[in-house]
Design a protein around this motif. Structure first.
Motif, mmCIF file in Angstrom:
data_model
loop_
_atom_site.group_PDB
_atom_site.id
_atom_site.type_symbol
_atom_site.label_atom_id
_atom_site.label_comp_id
_atom_site.label_asym_id
_atom_site.label_seq_id
_atom_site.Cartn_x
_atom_site.Cartn_y
_atom_site.Cartn_z
ATOM 1 N N GLU A 1 -47.261 68.749 -71.138
ATOM 2 C CA GLU A 1 -46.389 68.295 -72.229
ATOM 3 C C GLU A 1 -46.627 68.992 -73.579
ATOM 4 O O GLU A 1 -45.807 68.888 -74.473
ATOM 5 C CB GLU A 1 -46.567 66.783 -72.419
ATOM 6 C CG GLU A 1 -45.699 65.940 -71.488
ATOM 7 C CD GLU A 1 -44.204 66.058 -71.797
ATOM 8 O OE1 GLU A 1 -43.803 65.743 -72.937
ATOM 9 O OE2 GLU A 1 -43.445 66.468 -70.912
ATOM 10 N N HIS A 2 -47.776 69.706 -73.720
ATOM 11 C CA HIS A 2 -48.100 70.258 -75.033
ATOM 12 C C HIS A 2 -47.063 71.263 -75.540
ATOM 13 O O HIS A 2 -46.749 71.310 -76.721
ATOM 14 C CB HIS A 2 -49.485 70.923 -75.028
ATOM 15 C CG HIS A 2 -50.596 69.934 -74.902
ATOM 16 N ND1 HIS A 2 -50.896 69.033 -75.901
ATOM 17 C CD2 HIS A 2 -51.451 69.676 -73.887
ATOM 18 C CE1 HIS A 2 -51.904 68.278 -75.505
ATOM 19 N NE2 HIS A 2 -52.259 68.640 -74.290
ATOM 20 N N LEU A 3 -46.537 72.091 -74.609
ATOM 21 C CA LEU A 3 -45.541 73.084 -75.002
ATOM 22 C C LEU A 3 -44.285 72.388 -75.535
ATOM 23 O O LEU A 3 -43.802 72.682 -76.632
ATOM 24 C CB LEU A 3 -45.195 73.987 -73.814
ATOM 25 C CG LEU A 3 -44.157 75.076 -74.099
ATOM 26 C CD1 LEU A 3 -44.752 76.178 -74.959
ATOM 27 C CD2 LEU A 3 -43.624 75.679 -72.802
ATOM 28 N N LEU A 4 -43.760 71.421 -74.746
ATOM 29 C CA LEU A 4 -42.564 70.676 -75.153
ATOM 30 C C LEU A 4 -42.805 69.934 -76.467
ATOM 31 O O LEU A 4 -41.928 69.884 -77.337
ATOM 32 C CB LEU A 4 -42.173 69.664 -74.074
ATOM 33 C CG LEU A 4 -41.255 70.149 -72.955
ATOM 34 C CD1 LEU A 4 -40.973 69.002 -72.000
ATOM 35 C CD2 LEU A 4 -39.957 70.690 -73.526
ATOM 36 N N ALA B 1 -53.675 76.098 -78.214
ATOM 37 C CA ALA B 1 -52.966 77.380 -78.089
ATOM 38 C C ALA B 1 -51.541 77.174 -77.593
ATOM 39 O O ALA B 1 -50.597 77.768 -78.123
ATOM 40 C CB ALA B 1 -53.737 78.312 -77.148
ATOM 41 N N ILE B 2 -51.371 76.304 -76.600
ATOM 42 C CA ILE B 2 -50.033 76.127 -76.025
ATOM 43 C C ILE B 2 -49.141 75.327 -76.981
ATOM 44 O O ILE B 2 -47.948 75.583 -77.098
ATOM 45 C CB ILE B 2 -50.090 75.495 -74.613
ATOM 46 C CG1 ILE B 2 -48.724 75.510 -73.920
ATOM 47 C CG2 ILE B 2 -50.598 74.073 -74.629
ATOM 48 C CD1 ILE B 2 -48.312 76.834 -73.400
ATOM 49 N N ARG B 3 -49.735 74.375 -77.718
ATOM 50 C CA ARG B 3 -48.927 73.618 -78.679
ATOM 51 C C ARG B 3 -48.461 74.540 -79.816
ATOM 52 O O ARG B 3 -47.321 74.473 -80.266
ATOM 53 C CB ARG B 3 -49.698 72.425 -79.246
ATOM 54 C CG ARG B 3 -48.796 71.553 -80.142
ATOM 55 C CD ARG B 3 -49.552 70.371 -80.696
ATOM 56 N NE ARG B 3 -49.527 69.245 -79.779
ATOM 57 C CZ ARG B 3 -48.766 68.164 -79.942
ATOM 58 N NH1 ARG B 3 -47.951 68.066 -80.972
ATOM 59 N NH2 ARG B 3 -48.811 67.172 -79.102
ATOM 60 N N GLN B 4 -49.385 75.452 -80.239
ATOM 61 C CA GLN B 4 -49.013 76.404 -81.288
ATOM 62 C C GLN B 4 -47.899 77.335 -80.789
ATOM 63 O O GLN B 4 -46.965 77.643 -81.526
ATOM 64 C CB GLN B 4 -50.255 77.211 -81.729
ATOM 65 C CG GLN B 4 -50.057 78.039 -82.986
ATOM 66 C CD GLN B 4 -49.473 77.228 -84.150
ATOM 67 O OE1 GLN B 4 -49.869 76.085 -84.411
ATOM 68 N NE2 GLN B 4 -48.481 77.803 -84.833
ATOM 69 N N ALA B 5 -47.987 77.754 -79.524
ATOM 70 C CA ALA B 5 -46.921 78.580 -78.937
ATOM 71 C C ALA B 5 -45.606 77.795 -78.961
ATOM 72 O O ALA B 5 -44.547 78.339 -79.297
ATOM 73 C CB ALA B 5 -47.286 78.977 -77.504
ATOM 74 N N GLY B 6 -45.673 76.510 -78.623
ATOM 75 C CA GLY B 6 -44.479 75.659 -78.650
ATOM 76 C C GLY B 6 -43.870 75.600 -80.048
ATOM 77 O O GLY B 6 -42.647 75.674 -80.201
ATOM 78 N N ARG B 7 -44.729 75.509 -81.070
ATOM 79 C CA ARG B 7 -44.215 75.475 -82.451
ATOM 80 C C ARG B 7 -43.486 76.775 -82.791
ATOM 81 O O ARG B 7 -42.447 76.763 -83.452
ATOM 82 C CB ARG B 7 -45.361 75.256 -83.437
ATOM 83 C CG ARG B 7 -45.956 73.857 -83.381
ATOM 84 C CD ARG B 7 -46.920 73.637 -84.558
ATOM 85 N NE ARG B 7 -47.622 72.375 -84.407
ATOM 86 C CZ ARG B 7 -48.927 72.275 -84.108
ATOM 87 N NH1 ARG B 7 -49.670 73.359 -83.959
ATOM 88 N NH2 ARG B 7 -49.480 71.089 -83.973
ATOM 89 N N SER B 8 -44.044 77.928 -82.352
ATOM 90 C CA SER B 8 -43.387 79.220 -82.619
ATOM 91 C C SER B 8 -42.038 79.282 -81.918
ATOM 92 O O SER B 8 -41.041 79.717 -82.499
ATOM 93 C CB SER B 8 -44.281 80.376 -82.147
ATOM 94 O OG SER B 8 -45.484 80.389 -82.880
ATOM 95 N N VAL B 9 -41.992 78.830 -80.650
ATOM 96 C CA VAL B 9 -40.713 78.781 -79.935
ATOM 97 C C VAL B 9 -39.753 77.873 -80.707
ATOM 98 O O VAL B 9 -38.572 78.194 -80.893
ATOM 99 C CB VAL B 9 -40.910 78.261 -78.488
ATOM 100 C CG1 VAL B 9 -39.563 78.052 -77.797
ATOM 101 C CG2 VAL B 9 -41.782 79.216 -77.680
ATOM 102 N N GLY B 10 -40.271 76.747 -81.202
ATOM 103 C CA GLY B 10 -39.467 75.795 -81.958
ATOM 104 C C GLY B 10 -38.858 76.408 -83.216
ATOM 105 O O GLY B 10 -37.710 76.115 -83.558
#
Ligand SMILES: [Zn+2]
Length: 379
Positions: free
Chosen positions: A316-319, A281-290
């Motif tokens: 680190e998942h968000l980054l 979930a947090i990595r996917q959020a990071g991709r959307s921010v990206g």
């Protein structure tokens, strides 16, 4: 002289290109204000050794407050924005400006006492608020999470209590200033992105904070995510970054999967626990921010993007999600030397930035000119 290095009158004449008599007169004026103090003598090249002078950051004090939705951090700093005393307090910004500002004023008084200095030493006060602020007046403008604050005269209220200049800005702008001053002072183009309950950004371009025409610059949270879902947003639009990737959105995704994430603390704990659903979930959020940041990178060409806010503390998942998209979607020339990093000020960015805002103002050429014209009552 603000770098603190000791210099002679001749050094200052050489650096500024001004006549030595002009420099000597200005140094005398600055000595009278206490902002500059004698530091000794330089090595002699024959004859009487020349006297040296340096900026004295402790000559005056700054009060800084970073007011959040449910907490505030307040600090007393010197004119180098070095924290001398600080405290955190629990408060509800929804209680309205008088209750909140009175609590902050009481805390300021306690902190001043701890430093052993008096309000006569104050140079100014910097305040960050968790909503839009009209920069010219310091008034909050229709802040969504701050009932009772719309148009409230924060500058007037604190100014009447303390009798010094009051500077007010939104929390993300002051965090950008704080992170820039404390960690990246030599970087001219920096983007600070706060990912918490909401999402926003502070833009530093050519070394200066960019607020835009109405102070609304950097409102990343309400840019639609390209190719993202049509999730309704509290602003009335659909598909906004905040609706898809904020702490609130990530918590909603995890709640659907049966996790109990009622508070930000519970959410961050789950994200840090190594749980696979949380990591996805947090990595996917990071991709959307990206996806949104990739466009910002092409538009602004920053050399550093700092990711702050409570969600950035979840590992680190968000980054990783942000980097994955920005480095593939932005133009190679814009990402060649781009660094995407976590915040380095550990929750202090807000107070450091509020202090930096005041220091910039009170040590501007115009303010110093006014001070030397009336050099009274300085420590
Ligand atoms: Zn929105």
């Amino acid at each position: 002289m603000r770098d603190g290095a000791a210099r002679t009158r001749a050094d200052l004449a050489a650096v500024t290109g001004l006549a030595r008599s002009t420099v000597a007169a200005r140094v005398d004026e600055l000595l009278a204000t206490g902002l500059v103090a004698p530091t000794g003598e330089a090595a002699s090249t024959g004859g009487r050794p020349p006297a040296t002078f340096a900026f004295r950051p402790g000559a005056r004090l700054v009060l800084a407050a970073d007011i959040g939705v449910s907490r505030a951090r307040v600090a007393v700093t010197d004119l180098a924005a070095t924290v001398l005393a600080e405290a955190a307090l629990d408060l509800a910004v929804a209680d309205g400006p008088v209750v909140v500002l009175d609590a902050v004023l009481a805390q300021f008084e306690a902190l001043l006492e701890r430093t052993g200095r008096s309000s006569a030493d104050l140079a100014g006060v910097g305040v960050g608020l968790p909503g839009p602020v009209e920069h010219s007046t310091g008034h909050p403008v229709s802040p969504p999470l701050m009932p009772g604050w719309d148009g409230f005269d924060v500058v007037g209220y604190l100014g009447r209590a303390l009798g010094v200049p009051i500077l007010v800005d939104n929390d993300v702008n002051i965090m950008a200033l704080g992170e820039h001053a404390a960690v990246w002072p030599s970087v001219d183009d920096l983007l600070f992105v706060k990912i918490a309950t909401g999402i926003g950004a502070g833009i530093i371009s050519h070394g200066e904070l960019q607020r835009g025409a109405q102070g609304a610059a950097g409102d990343l949270g309400h840019i639609a995510v390209p190719g993202g879902p049509d999730t309704p947003c509290r602003c009335g639009n659909v598909g906004c970054l905040e609706a898809v990737a904020s702490g609130r959105a990530v918590a909603a995704t995890l709640r659907e999967k049966g996790y109990d994430v009622a508070t930000n603390t519970a959410l961050v704990e789950l994200l840090r626990s190594g749980n696979t659903d949380a990591a996805l979930a947090i990595r996917q959020a990071g991709r959307s921010v990206g996806r949104v940041l990739a466009a910002c990178v092409n538009l602004l060409n920053p050399s550093v993007i700092v990711i702050g806010g409570i969600m950035a503390e979840a590992g680190e998942h968000l980054l990783a999600g942000i980097r994955e998209v920005v480095y593939t979607r932005s133009l190679p020339l814009a990402t060649q030397h781009l660094r995407i990093v976590g915040a380095g000020t550990a929750g202090r960015a807000g107070v450091l930035g509020a202090a930096a805002l005041v220091v910039q103002h009170v040590l501007s050429a115009r303010q110093v000119d006014q001070l030397v014209a009336t050099p009274a009552g300085v420590a």
